[in-house]
Enzyme design. Structure first.
Site, PDB file in Angstrom:
ATOM      1  N   SER A  54     -40.752 -37.267   4.851  1.00 43.60           N
ATOM      2  CA  SER A  54     -39.641 -36.678   5.608  1.00 43.60           C
ATOM      3  C   SER A  54     -39.169 -35.382   4.976  1.00 43.60           C
ATOM      4  O   SER A  54     -39.234 -35.208   3.748  1.00 43.60           O
ATOM      5  CB  SER A  54     -38.479 -37.675   5.651  1.00 43.60           C
ATOM      6  OG  SER A  54     -37.297 -37.073   6.123  1.00 43.60           O
ATOM      7  N   TYR A  78     -32.410 -43.065   1.935  1.00 42.51           N
ATOM      8  CA  TYR A  78     -33.571 -42.893   2.826  1.00 42.51           C
ATOM      9  C   TYR A  78     -34.527 -41.860   2.241  1.00 42.51           C
ATOM     10  O   TYR A  78     -35.736 -42.096   2.130  1.00 42.51           O
ATOM     11  CB  TYR A  78     -33.106 -42.460   4.218  1.00 42.51           C
ATOM     12  CG  TYR A  78     -34.231 -41.992   5.105  1.00 42.51           C
ATOM     13  CD1 TYR A  78     -35.160 -42.895   5.628  1.00 42.51           C
ATOM     14  CD2 TYR A  78     -34.383 -40.638   5.417  1.00 42.51           C
ATOM     15  CE1 TYR A  78     -36.205 -42.453   6.439  1.00 42.51           C
ATOM     16  CE2 TYR A  78     -35.419 -40.206   6.230  1.00 42.51           C
ATOM     17  CZ  TYR A  78     -36.322 -41.107   6.735  1.00 42.51           C
ATOM     18  OH  TYR A  78     -37.360 -40.686   7.527  1.00 42.51           O
TER      19      TYR A  78
END
Length: 361
Positions: free
Chosen positions: A142, A167
């Site tokens: 990501s 995350y």
């Protein structure tokens, strides 16, 4: 090739599975169908790929009635024993891991979910690949890994050691875990750092989808950092093109790699990491105006301060992907948002009609 796509009922996994099938690959989709967002949308995606929802059960392979080379199984990556048995039976050539607990803000409220799915689940996949001699593991990282880095555009050679959400930390951990398996077991791994993917069949927890919901319902939308944000919005078709290009060229050892001056994105192990984005950041307020134009309604905007775990701007340097794989993201915001809103209006009008029929009966 025979390919396992995890997270196949998700946004990217759904589009990728169809694209791979159209290229003649045999695909098995895996998803646990959790309720992080609207499960009906996940089932609707499966129906589009010819999977009968009434046939779905834990650890049961369901064959598509639309694509004869497609099967689906409901399974948790955290269930190591079942996962290992399933993968040993299927003997996959390639594994593409798109399954993860997503969402930056949700990770602040539910950290345990990220450890189980993104770390334990990913470890189990690495073990599957190691023991079954998988030829290539591609996995979703990501843009969030760049964290406090303020150098833009974001380069894969920049530091990713200062994440601002759990995350992001789990995605950085995936890259490190992949490298260790590439080095120890010569497992080719390719990590792709996705930049704000949008398009038809998208994720309802993403900002553009939430904006569309609120604008359609004439409810206020919350715009953080008082609208002073930029995102490298990337249309789904450009993402899928990039994944398929990478699929066909597994990571190899970099002969020029030097431990005294190590490149972060490659290694003496068969390991690579790439940014995959549009390389054209868009101001959030411009994005909202384009969304308003396509929906045909004005947004009621509530300006808010910066959210914990968020970053002001993202911008992908995709030079490596262009040079090595001829990657060409070419979908404009104008074109991409029109396709998204056309789908959005169609999907929800059909859904409302079907619900109305049920209530009438």
């Amino acid at each position: 090739m025979k390919i396992l796509v995890t997270g196949s009922a998700g946004f990217i996994g759904f589009h990728l599975s169809i694209a791979l099938l159209k290229k003649g690959h045999e695909v098995v989709g895996l998803d646990n169908l959790n309720n992080y967002y609207d499960v009906d949308l996940k089932y609707a995606r499966l129906i589009e790929t010819g999977i009968d929802p009434t046939e779905i059960a834990w650890n049961k392979e369901v064959r598509s009635i639309k694509y004869n080379l497609y099967k689906f199984i409901k399974l948790n990556l955290e269930d190591k024993r079942e996962l290992m048995a399933f993968c040993k039976k299927n003997n996959f050539d390639v594994v593409i891991n798109l399954a993860a607990q997503a969402g930056v803000r949700y990770s602040i409220l539910n950290p345990d979910a990220y450890i189980q799915s993104n770390l334990v689940g990913f470890l189990n996949l690495l073990e599957v690949c190691r023991h079954n001699k998988v030829k290539h593991l591609i996995y979703a990282s990501s843009s969030s890994v760049y964290g406090l880095n303020e150098q833009i555009p974001f380069s894969v050679e920049h530091s990713t050691n200062h994440p601002v959400s759990l995350y992001a930390a789990t995605k950085k951990a995936n890259e490190l875990m992949a490298h260790s398996y590439s080095y120890l077991y010569k497992l080719p791994t390719t990590g792709l750092r996705f930049f704000t993917v949008y398009g038809p069949w998208g994720r309802p927890d993403m900002a553009y989808f939430l904006f569309a919901d609120s604008i359609m319902a004439e409810k206020p939308i919350q715009v953080f950092n008082y609208g002073k944000m930029k995102r490298d919005f990337t249309y789904i078709d450009d993402i899928i093109e990039g994944i398929i290009n990478v699929l066909e060229k597994p990571a190899t050892s970099c002969k020029k790699w030097n431990g005294k001056q190590p490149h972060a994105s490659s290694s003496i192990a068969p390991y690579c990491v790439y940014n995959i984005g549009n390389n054209k950041p868009v101001e959030l307020m411009i994005f909202i105006k384009e969304l308003e134009k396509n929906i045909g309604k004005k947004a009621r905007i509530e300006m808010k301060g910066m959210q914990p775990g968020d970053v002001i701007a993202t911008w992908a340097d995709v030079d490596d992907l262009i040079k090595k794989f001829n990657y060409k993201p070419n979908t404009t915001i104008q074109s991409g948002l029109k396709k998204f809103t056309d789908w959005y209006k169609g999907y929800y009008s059909i859904k409302e009609l079907s619900q109305l029929r049920v209530e009438t009966v």
